[in-house]
Motif scaffolding. Sequence first.
Motif, PDB file in Angstrom:
ATOM      1  N   THR A  91       0.849  -1.190   0.000  1.00 57.21           N
ATOM      2  CA  THR A  91       0.000   0.000   0.000  1.00 57.21           C
ATOM      3  C   THR A  91       0.888   1.245   0.000  1.00 57.21           C
ATOM      4  OG1 THR A  91      -1.622  -1.203   1.298  1.00 57.21           O
ATOM      5  CG2 THR A  91      -1.836   1.196   1.258  1.00 57.21           C
ATOM      6  N   PRO A  92       0.731   2.092  -0.991  1.00 50.83           N
ATOM      7  CA  PRO A  92       1.568   3.295  -1.023  1.00 50.83           C
ATOM      8  C   PRO A  92       1.210   4.239   0.136  1.00 50.83           C
ATOM      9  CG  PRO A  92       0.542   2.890  -3.163  1.00 50.83           C
ATOM     10  CD  PRO A  92      -0.136   1.991  -2.180  1.00 50.83           C
ATOM     11  N   VAL A  93       2.237   4.842   0.693  1.00 50.63           N
ATOM     12  CA  VAL A  93       2.054   5.820   1.761  1.00 50.63           C
ATOM     13  C   VAL A  93       2.603   7.147   1.280  1.00 50.63           C
ATOM     14  CG1 VAL A  93       2.554   6.418   4.154  1.00 50.63           C
ATOM     15  CG2 VAL A  93       2.477   4.008   3.469  1.00 50.63           C
ATOM     16  N   ALA A  94       1.759   8.176   1.283  1.00 51.48           N
ATOM     17  CA  ALA A  94       2.249   9.513   0.923  1.00 51.48           C
ATOM     18  C   ALA A  94       2.490  10.272   2.218  1.00 51.48           C
ATOM     19  CB  ALA A  94       1.257  10.192   0.003  1.00 51.48           C
ATOM     20  N   GLY A  95       1.623  11.208   2.575  1.00 51.88           N
ATOM     21  CA  GLY A  95       1.833  11.983   3.805  1.00 51.88           C
ATOM     22  C   GLY A  95       1.408  11.258   5.065  1.00 51.88           C
ATOM     23  N   ILE A 122      -1.028   6.411  -8.341  1.00 52.48           N
ATOM     24  CA  ILE A 122      -1.522   7.706  -8.821  1.00 52.48           C
ATOM     25  C   ILE A 122      -0.308   8.612  -8.923  1.00 52.48           C
ATOM     26  CG2 ILE A 122      -2.955   9.717  -8.278  1.00 52.48           C
ATOM     27  CD1 ILE A 122      -4.709   7.835  -6.581  1.00 52.48           C
ATOM     28  N   VAL A 123      -0.028   9.108 -10.112  1.00 53.08           N
ATOM     29  CA  VAL A 123       1.158   9.955 -10.236  1.00 53.08           C
ATOM     30  C   VAL A 123       0.795  11.431 -10.363  1.00 53.08           C
ATOM     31  CG1 VAL A 123       2.676   8.163 -11.120  1.00 53.08           C
ATOM     32  CG2 VAL A 123       1.314   9.528 -12.728  1.00 53.08           C
ATOM     33  N   VAL A 173      -1.463  20.541 -13.988  1.00 53.35           N
ATOM     34  CA  VAL A 173      -1.031  19.220 -13.535  1.00 53.35           C
ATOM     35  C   VAL A 173      -0.585  19.295 -12.080  1.00 53.35           C
ATOM     36  CG1 VAL A 173       0.499  17.262 -13.969  1.00 53.35           C
ATOM     37  CG2 VAL A 173      -0.266  18.704 -15.878  1.00 53.35           C
ATOM     38  N   LEU A 174      -1.280  18.533 -11.266  1.00 50.94           N
ATOM     39  CA  LEU A 174      -0.943  18.482  -9.839  1.00 50.94           C
ATOM     40  C   LEU A 174      -0.229  17.170  -9.586  1.00 50.94           C
ATOM     41  CD1 LEU A 174      -4.509  19.421  -8.503  1.00 50.94           C
ATOM     42  CD2 LEU A 174      -2.618  20.998  -9.009  1.00 50.94           C
ATOM     43  N   GLY A 175       1.007  17.244  -9.154  1.00 49.92           N
ATOM     44  CA  GLY A 175       1.708  16.014  -8.791  1.00 49.92           C
ATOM     45  C   GLY A 175       0.963  15.339  -7.655  1.00 49.92           C
ATOM     46  N   ALA A 176       0.974  14.023  -7.652  1.00 47.21           N
ATOM     47  CA  ALA A 176       0.202  13.304  -6.635  1.00 47.21           C
ATOM     48  C   ALA A 176       0.640  13.678  -5.226  1.00 47.21           C
ATOM     49  CB  ALA A 176       0.335  11.803  -6.834  1.00 47.21           C
ATOM     50  N   LEU A 177       1.907  14.032  -5.070  1.00 47.61           N
ATOM     51  CA  LEU A 177       2.415  14.358  -3.735  1.00 47.61           C
ATOM     52  C   LEU A 177       2.305  15.852  -3.417  1.00 47.61           C
ATOM     53  CD1 LEU A 177       5.597  12.127  -3.285  1.00 47.61           C
ATOM     54  CD2 LEU A 177       3.303  11.762  -2.363  1.00 47.61           C
ATOM     55  N   ALA A 178       1.612  16.596  -4.250  1.00 43.90           N
ATOM     56  CA  ALA A 178       1.414  18.013  -3.937  1.00 43.90           C
ATOM     57  C   ALA A 178       0.615  18.099  -2.634  1.00 43.90           C
ATOM     58  CB  ALA A 178       0.665  18.703  -5.067  1.00 43.90           C
ATOM     59  N   THR A 179       1.167  18.775  -1.664  1.00 45.49           N
ATOM     60  CA  THR A 179       0.472  18.880  -0.373  1.00 45.49           C
ATOM     61  C   THR A 179      -0.569  19.992  -0.431  1.00 45.49           C
ATOM     62  OG1 THR A 179       2.058  20.468   0.469  1.00 45.49           O
ATOM     63  CG2 THR A 179       2.528  18.129   0.904  1.00 45.49           C
ATOM     64  N   THR A 202      -1.795  15.028   0.963  1.00 42.37           N
ATOM     65  CA  THR A 202      -1.544  15.267  -0.466  1.00 42.37           C
ATOM     66  C   THR A 202      -2.817  15.059  -1.272  1.00 42.37           C
ATOM     67  OG1 THR A 202      -1.004  12.958  -0.913  1.00 42.37           O
ATOM     68  CG2 THR A 202       0.820  14.408  -0.220  1.00 42.37           C
ATOM     69  N   VAL A 203      -2.827  15.659  -2.431  1.00 39.13           N
ATOM     70  CA  VAL A 203      -4.004  15.527  -3.287  1.00 39.13           C
ATOM     71  C   VAL A 203      -4.116  14.082  -3.790  1.00 39.13           C
ATOM     72  CG1 VAL A 203      -2.789  16.355  -5.336  1.00 39.13           C
ATOM     73  CG2 VAL A 203      -5.269  16.597  -5.189  1.00 39.13           C
ATOM     74  N   GLY A 204      -2.977  13.453  -4.080  1.00 39.35           N
ATOM     75  CA  GLY A 204      -3.020  12.051  -4.501  1.00 39.35           C
ATOM     76  C   GLY A 204      -3.515  11.151  -3.384  1.00 39.35           C
TER      77      GLY A 204
END
Lengths: 155, 263, 701
Positions: B20-24, B158-159, B62-68, B102-104
């Motif tokens: 499972t991907p973890v972003a923030g 999600i990129v 374009v919003l990067g998936a990791l854009a906070t 993040t948005v992603g």
Amino acid sequence: MKFTLNGETREIAVNPATRLIDVLREEFGLTGTKEGCGEGECGACTVLIDGEPVCSCIIPVSQVASAEVTTIEWLNGGHPLQKLFMDEVGAQCGICTPGMIMAALSLGPAPTLDDVRTALAGNLCRCTGYAAIYRAVLKWRGMPLEDGAGGAVVA
Amino acid sequence: MRSATSLDDALRILRDERRTPVAGATDLYVALNFGTLEQKRFLDIWAVEELRGISERGDMLVLGALATYTSLIRSPLVARRLPMLVEAARQVGGVQIQNRGTVGGNIANGSPAGDSLPVLAAADAVVVLRSVDGERRVLLTQYYTGYRATVMRPDELIVAIEVPPVEGKQWFRKVGTRAAQAISKIVMAGVRSSHPRIAFGSVAPTVVRVSRTERVLASTGDIDEGAGVLAEEIAPIDDIRSTAEYRLRVATNLLRRFWAETS
Amino acid sequence: MAAVGSSVARKDGIGKATGGAKYADDITFPGMLFGRTIRSTIPRGRIRSIELDFDRTGFTIVDYRDVPGKNAVDLMSQDQPFLVEREVRHMAEPILLLAHEDREKLAAARVKIEYEEDTPLFDPEKSEQVFKSIDIVKGDVVAALARADVIVEGTYRTGHQEHIYIEPNGVIAVPEDGGVAIHGSVQCPFYVLKALRCLLGSAHPNVRVIQTETGGGFGGKEEYPSMIAGHAVLLALKSGRPVKIIYDRVEDMIATTKRHPAIVRHRTGLTRDGRLVAMDIDVLFDGGAYVTLSPTVLSRGCIHAAGPYRCDDTRIQGRAVFTNTPPNGAFRGFGAPQTEFAVEVHMERIAEQLGIDPVELRRINALRPGDRTATGQILRDDCSAHMVLEAAVKRTDFARKREQYKGTNRTIGLSLFFHGAGFTGAGERNLKSKARLELTPNGVRIATGSTEIGQGTRTMHAQIVTDALGIPYEDVEVAQPDTSKVADSGPTVASRTCMVVGKILEECAHELKEKLGGLSPAEYYVRNGPLTVERMYEPPDWIQWDDNTYLGDAYATYGWGCDVVELELDPDTYEARPVKVTAVQEFGRPIHPALARGQIEGGTAQGLGYALLERVVMRNGAMANSTLTNYTIPTTLDMPEMDVVMLENPYPGGPFGAKGLGELPMDGPAPAVVNALRHMGLDVREIPATPELIAGCRTIA
């Protein structure tokens, strides 16, 4: 993994999924960072990562690799906000205070009352109703106390 | 937990292992702390810098998936093109959460109460999914198949989120359980153009575009009729945060306010 | 310069602001284990079997059979077990205790419990098991109702409220010297001591309780710590090692006490011009599954149920009843916020029905010196109902704003309230509280069991001793409460720590001063060595109280308050947002104005949360929204501007004229909020007044 903790480079070997708060409190004995909820809701665990406030109870330590982490201990008791929180009674029971101070540090040089309220919206305090916290922060920045910071009269 | 340092690295790991991907981590670690998480294996993608940017590509935002949320709030580009997303980001939680969420992650978590989702749905945003085999694009409104269920495959990530130009006045309103640090009881985003685009959160198992309501408003411009259709089109539920009755009533009220304020 | 009356530097030092102050979870002991509580998952039934589904290596496991003394939390009644033996009475009731040095292993241990379930009782109105009933009769309410011009009736409801001290409950039990020490987040170390003695019986005489820095209490750490301390002690004695139990937020919310939900019915007779002639009041409190403190919460609730008003013929009947929910307990205000909410909203409805201005109605009826309260107490000169009312009305320009806001989304409302300071009736006399002053080489040390939980105990006590002794404030130190080292000054509850314990300290200081014979403490210490003065509290000799009839002098004095709330209603979302609160409160004399103001601001915030936001959702007898995300207390953005006015009308029996203050601010905000909503035409009679409730409420005809 390596990261900078309160200005010093530190290296630790822990499970990368360990919560940052646990690393701070248990590996480094920095118990000034408090846990109030474990869900990023109360802000008592607020520390700075690269200067920005975050909740250390919901951050895996892997995410601070090569970052700069700052905790309340870094202020070393000498920061004017610390004394103001005591003098203005922005700290009552004190459990939210370290997190509150860390969140307040990110405020700009001339914050309005609304700026302060917004910056601290992620930090819960159950004792003060926040007014004394506003007074401490606004005084720190040399800002006038607006009405919202509360009037008081002893008659 | 493994950590990826580049996108290629992340995609290779996802090809080989189910993680499972973890972003923030703002949603995931809450579930982990409460012991309600089924997944045990994670891929930390926080360090994947190429997913972080906010840019324009052609006419796409374009919003990067990791854009906070913080980066959305601070971005002049987002302020110019998608101000309703800035508003949503401001209300998502305290500064601490804005700095990590993040948005992603908001899309991947898939909560029907996700604050950015109605904005992205109303803006016809596209989710960009990538795996080692390539990239595909899915409209956000077609991304969810049910409650927290999506079309994303386990080997995909999600990129980015692509947002086409939005014409017309943008409008956003979150009704939370309190003024800050709140989960939405109902959240609405709207775009007022010749064909209005309206999306709600917290009224269904997923974020929804209310297309029948949109059509009625586009064809008749009659808000009373639109509100009537909306009341038939959504079927919110009771939960620990609010009631179906309240949500339905407030949804129609918000629709009316949107209509009045953007006329 | 006098210390009393000025906002001197606090005795807490800087530790709370540096992170250096040690709360329970910040402390470790060598060889320490972590404890975990296995709890019931049904609201009512019997345990059929318990199966331990894990490798027991390194585990300490405790059940009720490990209790050396009595398996009962010794409070008002001994009905609540530390550990369930067979019968489960509520969700999250403790059954089994585990300890291990590895928290991951501890968390992973699986215990399977099978039950025979019974039908639970959740509705207090259907409960036939009464923990306590109270009947306060003054005059003849039936006859008075019969001759009233107008009768107004109403039913008012208040919900649970959760304390949300930001530090959850936590303790560490440490075996020592053939006994055990408890270090913990507690309001009342001597309550814990008493409970542990009962739990352990005669086998373990050496028990002591040490209060660690405590991250908020509000009543939530009055009785519950006895339970968690008992658990830690059982594990520590069985393992022979220190055991720490810290609740996480969810466990704290589902398992520990909350404010009693209440249903209060009023039947009131009046003359046509608005004079109260009869008040018939029925109070029902949901006590939860065990007695705990419900009888005294009900008592305070009933005594305050008629509000700060004069009425010759009153009857107040109260019941606290059993339900299959976790026990409700002490929470700032202790029953009074519920009943004062009811009477203040009822007064507003009376004003509406009689067509009398709500301020005028209160002017006609508010208590004055010489008037009798509902318990027949004749009030003295320190009664300030009219003082606070007039000050609040004037300061807020109430009448003009009320008129101006008509027909807009903005509104204004007020509440008038009072709060008795100290234990009820003969409580303080029975308590026999003691306080002690000890000479040190540098000055004096205050040695009491009164705890600092954020409200300023250390500082305010030191100020009183400073001025009474006439020595520098810096020369006064305050001992950390340790039951083996300090005098039992009674629990830190009931707005008594300043007024009652402060008074004993003032008297200790006077006695000490005499003994010093003109020397400074340091000089005396050098010449004569240590000296200790200990005194016991003597309530004013005029206090008469009958515990059977509930008539007499319920409290030595009262604090008085008038809150004015201005709020805005969003017509689309029904969200009521307070924009300004004016809190005018009279509490004798503020010892430390900044701390006192903090009590008012903080209590007002809790009151606003109670009024508008804080809703405990119970499902099958358990709190379903047991997270800080879903149980919402006010954030910075929820709190309005607060204007605090502290009026002084000294109480001669308090130190330097001080009365109690801690709970008073909790009583006013909720009725002021609802009365403001009523002024908009919304017929609200219940809190929390959530947007959902407001959206569904009737409009006032």
